[in-house]
Motif scaffolding. Structure first.
Motif, PDB file in Angstrom:
ATOM      1  N   ASP A   1      13.212  -5.058   1.102  1.00  0.00           N
ATOM      2  CA  ASP A   1      12.880  -3.835   1.848  1.00  0.00           C
ATOM      3  C   ASP A   1      12.845  -4.110   3.346  1.00  0.00           C
ATOM      4  O   ASP A   1      13.366  -3.328   4.151  1.00  0.00           O
ATOM      5  CB  ASP A   1      11.503  -3.298   1.437  1.00  0.00           C
ATOM      6  CG  ASP A   1      11.328  -3.142  -0.056  1.00  0.00           C
ATOM      7  OD1 ASP A   1      12.343  -2.989  -0.755  1.00  0.00           O
ATOM      8  OD2 ASP A   1      10.178  -3.176  -0.519  1.00  0.00           O
ATOM      9  N   TRP A   2      12.178  -5.197   3.703  1.00  0.00           N
ATOM     10  CA  TRP A   2      11.989  -5.516   5.122  1.00  0.00           C
ATOM     11  C   TRP A   2      13.314  -5.857   5.793  1.00  0.00           C
ATOM     12  O   TRP A   2      13.588  -5.400   6.914  1.00  0.00           O
ATOM     13  CB  TRP A   2      10.999  -6.674   5.257  1.00  0.00           C
ATOM     14  CG  TRP A   2      10.619  -6.982   6.680  1.00  0.00           C
ATOM     15  CD1 TRP A   2       9.817  -6.241   7.499  1.00  0.00           C
ATOM     16  CD2 TRP A   2      11.036  -8.117   7.451  1.00  0.00           C
ATOM     17  NE1 TRP A   2       9.695  -6.850   8.726  1.00  0.00           N
ATOM     18  CE2 TRP A   2      10.434  -8.006   8.727  1.00  0.00           C
ATOM     19  CE3 TRP A   2      11.838  -9.227   7.174  1.00  0.00           C
ATOM     20  CZ2 TRP A   2      10.626  -8.952   9.733  1.00  0.00           C
ATOM     21  CZ3 TRP A   2      12.029 -10.175   8.176  1.00  0.00           C
ATOM     22  CH2 TRP A   2      11.430 -10.031   9.430  1.00  0.00           C
ATOM     23  N   LEU A   3      14.146  -6.618   5.113  1.00  0.00           N
ATOM     24  CA  LEU A   3      15.449  -6.977   5.679  1.00  0.00           C
ATOM     25  C   LEU A   3      16.336  -5.739   5.822  1.00  0.00           C
ATOM     26  O   LEU A   3      17.044  -5.591   6.820  1.00  0.00           O
ATOM     27  CB  LEU A   3      16.121  -8.029   4.808  1.00  0.00           C
ATOM     28  CG  LEU A   3      15.484  -9.417   4.850  1.00  0.00           C
ATOM     29  CD1 LEU A   3      16.038 -10.309   3.750  1.00  0.00           C
ATOM     30  CD2 LEU A   3      15.692 -10.062   6.221  1.00  0.00           C
TER      31      LEU A   3
ATOM     32  N   ASN B   1      13.062  -1.557  -8.657  1.00  0.00           N
ATOM     33  CA  ASN B   1      13.100  -2.917  -9.185  1.00  0.00           C
ATOM     34  C   ASN B   1      12.126  -3.814  -8.436  1.00  0.00           C
ATOM     35  O   ASN B   1      11.320  -4.532  -9.045  1.00  0.00           O
ATOM     36  CB  ASN B   1      14.511  -3.493  -9.101  1.00  0.00           C
ATOM     37  CG  ASN B   1      15.501  -2.808 -10.022  1.00  0.00           C
ATOM     38  OD1 ASN B   1      16.690  -2.771  -9.745  1.00  0.00           O
ATOM     39  ND2 ASN B   1      15.027  -2.251 -11.124  1.00  0.00           N
ATOM     40  N   ASN B   2      12.167  -3.787  -7.106  1.00  0.00           N
ATOM     41  CA  ASN B   2      11.245  -4.588  -6.319  1.00  0.00           C
ATOM     42  C   ASN B   2       9.805  -4.117  -6.476  1.00  0.00           C
ATOM     43  O   ASN B   2       8.872  -4.920  -6.443  1.00  0.00           O
ATOM     44  CB  ASN B   2      11.652  -4.567  -4.841  1.00  0.00           C
ATOM     45  CG  ASN B   2      12.654  -5.657  -4.502  1.00  0.00           C
ATOM     46  OD1 ASN B   2      12.353  -6.845  -4.591  1.00  0.00           O
ATOM     47  ND2 ASN B   2      13.863  -5.256  -4.124  1.00  0.00           N
TER      48      ASN B   2
ATOM     49  N   ILE C   1      26.607   3.153   6.026  1.00  0.00           N
ATOM     50  CA  ILE C   1      25.258   3.451   5.567  1.00  0.00           C
ATOM     51  C   ILE C   1      24.595   2.204   4.983  1.00  0.00           C
ATOM     52  O   ILE C   1      25.259   1.225   4.651  1.00  0.00           O
ATOM     53  CB  ILE C   1      25.244   4.581   4.512  1.00  0.00           C
ATOM     54  CG1 ILE C   1      26.034   4.167   3.259  1.00  0.00           C
ATOM     55  CG2 ILE C   1      25.776   5.877   5.091  1.00  0.00           C
ATOM     56  CD1 ILE C   1      25.902   5.140   2.106  1.00  0.00           C
ATOM     57  N   VAL C   2      23.261   2.261   4.890  1.00  0.00           N
ATOM     58  CA  VAL C   2      22.473   1.183   4.299  1.00  0.00           C
ATOM     59  C   VAL C   2      21.782   1.750   3.056  1.00  0.00           C
ATOM     60  O   VAL C   2      21.221   2.851   3.098  1.00  0.00           O
ATOM     61  CB  VAL C   2      21.435   0.644   5.293  1.00  0.00           C
ATOM     62  CG1 VAL C   2      20.624  -0.489   4.661  1.00  0.00           C
ATOM     63  CG2 VAL C   2      22.129   0.154   6.567  1.00  0.00           C
ATOM     64  N   CYS C   3      21.842   1.003   1.949  1.00  0.00           N
ATOM     65  CA  CYS C   3      21.308   1.470   0.670  1.00  0.00           C
ATOM     66  C   CYS C   3      20.143   0.605   0.208  1.00  0.00           C
ATOM     67  O   CYS C   3      20.028  -0.559   0.585  1.00  0.00           O
ATOM     68  CB  CYS C   3      22.399   1.427  -0.407  1.00  0.00           C
ATOM     69  SG  CYS C   3      23.911   2.307   0.048  1.00  0.00           S
ATOM     70  N   THR C   4      19.284   1.189  -0.619  1.00  0.00           N
ATOM     71  CA  THR C   4      18.197   0.414  -1.205  1.00  0.00           C
ATOM     72  C   THR C   4      18.763  -0.739  -2.022  1.00  0.00           C
ATOM     73  O   THR C   4      19.876  -0.673  -2.549  1.00  0.00           O
ATOM     74  CB  THR C   4      17.320   1.290  -2.107  1.00  0.00           C
ATOM     75  OG1 THR C   4      18.158   2.037  -2.999  1.00  0.00           O
ATOM     76  CG2 THR C   4      16.455   2.239  -1.297  1.00  0.00           C
TER      77      THR C   4
END
Length: 487
Positions: A214-216, A230-231, A285-288
């Motif tokens: 998440d942080w990265l 999942n995390n 885009i950035v995804c989970t």
């Protein structure tokens, strides 16, 4: 580096894209941004057309590529990797980095190390391919936890690592959670949160919990407080109900919990300064993300119940696709959601880290050549790097057992490899006894997948067909999540 893969049946979550029809080429034009970081952002960016080749009926034909690429990164226990794939799953680039050893006071500054590695991997993506990247996702080690400032995103304490235990918090967690829940383990994310909450004197009004992945990802998209289910499992999130349970939300530290989305969900665009610095497209885009062992499972494309993936990295992680959800903290067993099925398993502290403490990579390769995998080793070890085991036995006080050591290094290595295989067999037997779908085939991911003698030992011990997954790297699974986010 280009490599083809074998495609299996699709999952409804679309992590398994179909192959193109034979002899079929695209001729659509693709406008690609070229080196925008070399120009002033106020100036218009030059466009170019990328032309690639395709063979039809043994004739070379040029056509204009319409393919976008999908970037996945894997942050494992000892280093990080990236894989860049197209919609058909072909790898166009890949690479790896070891974590730099940054010190903060008397301990490693893991957060800075991960952050540095993240941007090093972006730098490693070939310059001419960066403008083609449509989406990015990544995975991190399960239950690696950061407590951060909810305004700045900066860590307020050193990260709690995946295998770190907080036994001081366990009695309190057990008093609020259902019996044998996944969080009822000293190494769970919730135990780490409770331990920090009870022992840190800082102002807790502007704090937030994030997992490593998440942080990265936040560093890339800039929206604080987003995780994936999942995390979030080991902090108490219920993936079946798709919500945090009431017993958790009633706690004073519930305010620190992140918003949870499905893995591979679009969060937002890549931050402008990163796009400009590295030359990614404006619509990237950035995804989970997900956890490292789940990403390895996705990479293997084991799509039917009964198929399993053993990840042989620094640790040994098992994931079995099951129609039944199994949770039992007594044995370190938990289930991750995967569409309408469940990834049942756990992670042992045995694995490659123990091997590397005793042998160099060159020794492992040469000594393995002299092992007869069809002959059982009489040595009975429980190879651990340090005290404590998580699965298939949850025992924080379990001592490593690596003696007696024979004079022959070949015999010693054989004994360690076979002992790890016995732990793996015990794990699969446990899952069956607890009610999971019975395993019928095992695919192997991680560095240990390269050792053919070990594979044969495991096949004999498990009594099952064991093979190396077509794709063995978790970074490939993370790239599939990036692809999912664009569909």
């Amino acid at each position: 580096m280009l490599s083809s893969i074998t495609h299996s049946s699709t999952l409804s979550i679309l992590l398994y894209p179909l192959s193109p029809k034979p002899g079929c080429c695209s001729s659509r034009k693709l406008n690609v941004r070229t080196h925008p970081w070399e120009k002033s952002v106020e100036k218009s960016v030059k466009l170019r057309t990328m032309v690639v080749g395709c063979k039809i009926d043994n004739q070379e034909m040029g056509f204009q590529a319409s393919e976008r690429l999908y970037l996945g990164m894997d942050f494992g226990t000892s280093g990080a990797r990236y894989a860049l794939i197209d919609k058909q799953g072909t790898i166009h680039a890949e690479g790896k980095r070891e974590y730099p050893n940054y010190m903060k006071e008397d301990s490693l500054d893991w957060a800075l190390s991960w952050k540095t590695t993240l941007f090093s991997l972006l730098e490693d993506v070939p310059v001419h391919l960066r403008p083609l990247v449509a989406s990015i996702s990544l995975d991190g080690t399960s239950a690696t936890t950061l407590i951060i400032d909810s305004k700045t995103g900066e860590p307020l304490a050193r990260p709690y690592l995946y295998n770190e235990s907080c036994p001081d918090a366990l009695p309190l967690v057990k008093s609020i959670a259902p019996i044998n829940h996944t969080v009822c383990s000293g190494s769970s994310t919730l135990c780490k949160l409770v331990s920090w909450w009870n022992n840190d004197d800082s102002d807790k009004k502007s704090t937030m919990l994030l997992h490593q992945a998440d942080w990265l990802l936040w560093l890339l998209h800039g929206q604080l407080g987003v995780s994936d289910y999942n995390n979030a499992l080991k902090v108490g999130y219920d993936p079946e109900a798709d919500s945090y349970p009431d017993w958790l939300l009633s706690q004073p530290y519930a305010q620190l919990l992140p918003t949870v989305k499905a893995p591979g969900t679009s969060i937002g665009h890549l931050k402008g300064d990163i796009r400009t610095q590295f030359g990614f497209s404006e619509d990237c885009i950035v995804c989970t993300g997900t956890t490292d062992s789940i990403a390895a499972f996705l990479a293997a494309r084991a799509t039917k119940p009964g198929k399993a993936v053993t990840s042989l990295g620094s640790t040994l992680a098992i994931k079995l696709l099951s129609t039944t959800r199994i949770e039992d903290a007594r044995y370190g067993v938990y289930s991750h959601r995967l569409d309408d099925k469940w990834l049942v398993g756990g992670a042992s502290n045995t694995g490659g880290a123990v091997l590397k403490e005793n042998f160099s990579d060159e020794q492992l390769e040469k000594l393995s050549e002299h092992i007869n995998p069809m002959e059982a080793s009489p040595l009975d070890y429980y190879p651990l790097k340090s005290v404590g085991e998580r699965f298939p036995v949850a025992n924080l006080k379990m001592e490593p057992r690596l003696h007696p050591r024979p004079e022959s290094d070949v015999e010693y290595l054989h004994g360690i490899l076979e002992s790890i295989a016995r732990i793996e067999a015990k794990a699969y037997m446990l899952l069956k006894d607890l009610g999971a779908t019975q395993v019928d085939e095992v695919f192997t991911a991680g560095g240990g997948a390269k050792n053919d003698k070990w594979t044969k030992i495991r096949e004999r011990v498990l009594g099952l067909p064991v093979s190396r997954a077509t794709q063995t790297e978790a970074a490939y699974g993370a790239a599939l999540l990036a692809l999912k986010g664009c569909q």
